[in-house]
Design a protein around this motif. Structure first.
Motif, PDB file in Angstrom:
ATOM      1  N   SER A 225       0.834  -1.199   0.000  1.00 49.05           N
ATOM      2  CA  SER A 225       0.000   0.000   0.000  1.00 49.05           C
ATOM      3  C   SER A 225       0.871   1.253   0.000  1.00 49.05           C
ATOM      4  N   PRO A 226       0.304   2.400  -0.377  1.00 46.73           N
ATOM      5  CA  PRO A 226       1.100   3.625  -0.519  1.00 46.73           C
ATOM      6  C   PRO A 226       1.709   4.107   0.796  1.00 46.73           C
ATOM      7  N   ILE A 227       2.916   4.647   0.687  1.00 47.50           N
ATOM      8  CA  ILE A 227       3.588   5.346   1.780  1.00 47.50           C
ATOM      9  C   ILE A 227       3.724   6.800   1.330  1.00 47.50           C
ATOM     10  N   VAL A 228       3.037   7.713   2.022  1.00 48.24           N
ATOM     11  CA  VAL A 228       2.887   9.101   1.570  1.00 48.24           C
ATOM     12  C   VAL A 228       3.788  10.032   2.378  1.00 48.24           C
ATOM     13  N   ASN A 229       4.471  10.936   1.673  1.00 48.67           N
ATOM     14  CA  ASN A 229       5.263  11.995   2.299  1.00 48.67           C
ATOM     15  C   ASN A 229       5.042  13.294   1.531  1.00 48.67           C
ATOM     16  N   ILE A 230       5.028  14.420   2.272  1.00 50.59           N
ATOM     17  CA  ILE A 230       4.817  15.736   1.668  1.00 50.59           C
ATOM     18  C   ILE A 230       6.044  16.604   1.929  1.00 50.59           C
ATOM     19  N   SER A 231       6.519  17.254   0.880  1.00 43.80           N
ATOM     20  CA  SER A 231       7.625  18.202   1.017  1.00 43.80           C
ATOM     21  C   SER A 231       7.154  19.593   0.600  1.00 43.80           C
ATOM     22  N   TRP A 232       7.541  20.612   1.402  1.00 38.11           N
ATOM     23  CA  TRP A 232       7.190  21.993   1.124  1.00 38.11           C
ATOM     24  C   TRP A 232       8.036  22.893   2.015  1.00 38.11           C
ATOM     25  N   GLN A 233       7.772  24.215   1.955  1.00 34.87           N
ATOM     26  CA  GLN A 233       8.550  25.159   2.753  1.00 34.87           C
ATOM     27  C   GLN A 233       8.056  25.126   4.199  1.00 34.87           C
ATOM     28  N   GLU A 234       8.297  24.018   4.849  1.00 35.06           N
ATOM     29  CA  GLU A 234       7.706  23.783   6.163  1.00 35.06           C
ATOM     30  C   GLU A 234       8.255  24.718   7.232  1.00 35.06           C
ATOM     31  N   ASN A 235       9.540  24.996   7.204  1.00 33.71           N
ATOM     32  CA  ASN A 235      10.171  25.810   8.246  1.00 33.71           C
ATOM     33  C   ASN A 235      10.329  27.270   7.837  1.00 33.71           C
ATOM     34  N   LEU A 246       4.052  22.586  -3.231  1.00 39.36           N
ATOM     35  CA  LEU A 246       3.722  21.392  -2.450  1.00 39.36           C
ATOM     36  C   LEU A 246       3.939  20.158  -3.315  1.00 39.36           C
ATOM     37  N   THR A 247       4.695  19.189  -2.806  1.00 40.03           N
ATOM     38  CA  THR A 247       4.946  17.938  -3.533  1.00 40.03           C
ATOM     39  C   THR A 247       4.533  16.758  -2.673  1.00 40.03           C
ATOM     40  N   CYS A 248       3.726  15.893  -3.244  1.00 41.32           N
ATOM     41  CA  CYS A 248       3.311  14.660  -2.570  1.00 41.32           C
ATOM     42  C   CYS A 248       4.083  13.500  -3.178  1.00 41.32           C
ATOM     43  N   HIS A 249       4.951  12.898  -2.384  1.00 45.90           N
ATOM     44  CA  HIS A 249       5.736  11.746  -2.822  1.00 45.90           C
ATOM     45  C   HIS A 249       5.054  10.472  -2.324  1.00 45.90           C
ATOM     46  N   VAL A 250       4.861   9.511  -3.220  1.00 44.17           N
ATOM     47  CA  VAL A 250       4.187   8.256  -2.864  1.00 44.17           C
ATOM     48  C   VAL A 250       5.048   7.091  -3.311  1.00 44.17           C
ATOM     49  N   GLU A 251       5.330   6.213  -2.374  1.00 45.94           N
ATOM     50  CA  GLU A 251       6.052   4.967  -2.674  1.00 45.94           C
ATOM     51  C   GLU A 251       5.067   3.817  -2.558  1.00 45.94           C
ATOM     52  N   THR A 257      -3.013   6.104  -7.389  1.00 52.07           N
ATOM     53  CA  THR A 257      -3.773   7.280  -7.797  1.00 52.07           C
ATOM     54  C   THR A 257      -3.608   8.325  -6.696  1.00 52.07           C
ATOM     55  N   ILE A 258      -3.062   9.517  -7.064  1.00 56.04           N
ATOM     56  CA  ILE A 258      -2.742  10.546  -6.082  1.00 56.04           C
ATOM     57  C   ILE A 258      -3.669  11.735  -6.278  1.00 56.04           C
ATOM     58  N   LEU A 276       2.990  14.003  -7.128  1.00 55.73           N
ATOM     59  CA  LEU A 276       2.071  15.003  -7.673  1.00 55.73           C
ATOM     60  C   LEU A 276       2.388  16.345  -7.027  1.00 55.73           C
ATOM     61  N   ASP A 277       2.631  17.383  -7.866  1.00 59.64           N
ATOM     62  CA  ASP A 277       2.980  18.716  -7.393  1.00 59.64           C
ATOM     63  C   ASP A 277       1.796  19.662  -7.586  1.00 59.64           C
TER      64      ASP A 277
END
Length: 414
Positions: A225-235, A246-251, A257-258, A276-277
């Protein structure tokens, strides 16, 4: 006359031995080790029989007609007769009976089973069970089936030396057609998502066939099943007018389907992808809210992760607010400071008035110090007298130089 009788007896003896049938003492069946596909020589040997007739040879119940004979003469006109048969043998002849029968005399038969050596023809691998766990941990049960062989075969595996595995079952089954042994082995393996491209190589070994090259390569396909991580200007603080990425990385395996959502509203959806960005340009405070990325690939439902985006006022507005705050805050602070200072001075002078005017009052009210009410009245009378004197002195300018002004305390109670 006597010599003639001796010749007759010798001749009679010879012909009597020759004509009298004698059952062979024994029959032996001889053949070499047989490997399928080779020509095999079968020998049926009838020992010490008479007359020297061929033996009948039967293979799997069928009489062989293409035979050859070899005769060895022994004592007393006895003969050893070897009947030869050359035949191509297949695996279907394994464990069949070879029967050799002599028809001399009362007749005698012997039987012997043929042991044909042959290797397995193929190997088959079947996935019996797959259990998906969190983060791509997968339990797989593989069934290996090796075709019949004689002798029994075994299998060896490579590529999984460092993986946990357990032998579930190992069974040999004898097949009725060839009387060979088929092998079935069931193994359970524990894999992770990092084993997704690994290959399991299975090699078959059979004694008597050192050059056998029979193997099977099983390519792993670890689904999870998908492992989801989000990268963005968090700090980093986000201000009005900034751009947000915003980038959603899925492994996952298979691909997912994202989808991106803001609150409950769908922003964008893409099928069979790994990321998906979304790009938010020149954001305003309306862009603030919760952004959620969801992914699903048909295994264990939907996986999601979210972030909270807070868009702050522009830097100029923040500076303006800061300056305005200082402009308002400083006067207010000054006023408050003045009020506090006035109150403190008032309390301090009130206490000083009561102390400095006690010289005349102490004698006047010496007998009544313990009476609080009389003492307070005395202080008030004294204050009124002082106030009258001050008013009188200020209204007579000529007397100001010769008369010493009394001490006046602001805000004294009258």
């Amino acid at each position: 006359m006597i010599q003639i009788k001796i010749y007759i007896l010798v001749i009679l003896r010879y012909y009597v031995y020759f004509d009298i049938s004698v059952t062979p003492e024994n029959i032996e069946i001889s053949f070499n080790e047989i490997i399928e596909g080779t020509q095999c020589e079968f020998q049926c040997i009838a020992i010490n029989g008479r007359p020297p007739l061929n033996s009948n040879v039967y293979i799997d119940g069928k009489k062989e007609t293409d035979t050859m004979k070899k005769i060895d003469t022994g004592a007393r006109n006895m003969f050893t007769i070897t009947t030869l048969i050359i035949k191509k043998i297949t695996r279907l002849h394994n464990q069949v009976k070879v029967m050799c029968c002599s028809t001399i005399g009362n007749g005698i038969c012997r039987t012997k089973k043929v042991n044909v050596l042959f290797p397995p023809k193929d190997i088959h691998v079947e996935e019996m069970l797959r259990q998906n766990q969190d983060n791509g941990k997968t339990r797989i049960e593989l069934k290996y089936t090796v075709a019949e062989s004689n002798p029994k075969s075994s299998i060896g595996m490579s590529g999984v030396e460092n993986n946990a595995r357990m032998l579930v079952d190992k069974t040999y089954e004898r097949k009725s057609e060839t009387h060979g042994w088929a092998l079935t082995v069931i193994w359970t393996f524990n894999f992770t998502r990092f084993d997704g491209k690994r290959e399991i190589k299975c090699q078959v070994r059979t004694d008597g066939f050192p050059e056998l090259n029979l193997e099977h390569i099983y390519k792993l396909n670890i689904t999870y099943s998908p492992i989801v991580n989000i990268s963005w200007q968090e700090n980093k603080d986000i201000f009005v007018g900034d751009d947000v990425h915003l980038t959603c990385h899925v492994e996952s395996n298979p691909p997912s389907t994202i989808s991106w959502y803001k609150q409950s509203g769908l922003i964008q959806v893409v099928y069979d992808t790994k990321s998906l960005d979304i790009n938010l340009t020149s954001v305003s405070t309306d862009y603030s809210g919760t952004y959620t990325c969801t992914a699903h690939n048909g295994i264990d439902g939907i996986t999601s992760k979210n972030i909270s985006l807070i868009v702050k006022e522009s830097r100029k507005a923040m500076v303006h607010s800061y300056v305005l705050g200082l402009a308002i805050g400083i006067p207010i602070t000054a006023v408050l400071t003045s009020v506090i200072s006035f109150i403190m001075v008032y309390k301090r002078r009130k206490g000083a008035l009561l102390v400095t005017r006690t010289d005349g009052v102490d004698n006047e009210y010496n007998g009544s110090r313990n009476d609080d009410t009389d003492l307070q009245a005395g202080y008030e009378s004294l204050a009124r007298q002082d106030f009258s004197k001050e008013v009188e002195m200020y209204t007579q300018p000529d007397n100001r130089k010769s008369t010493e002004l009394p001490v006046v305390y602001e805000n004294s109670e009258i």
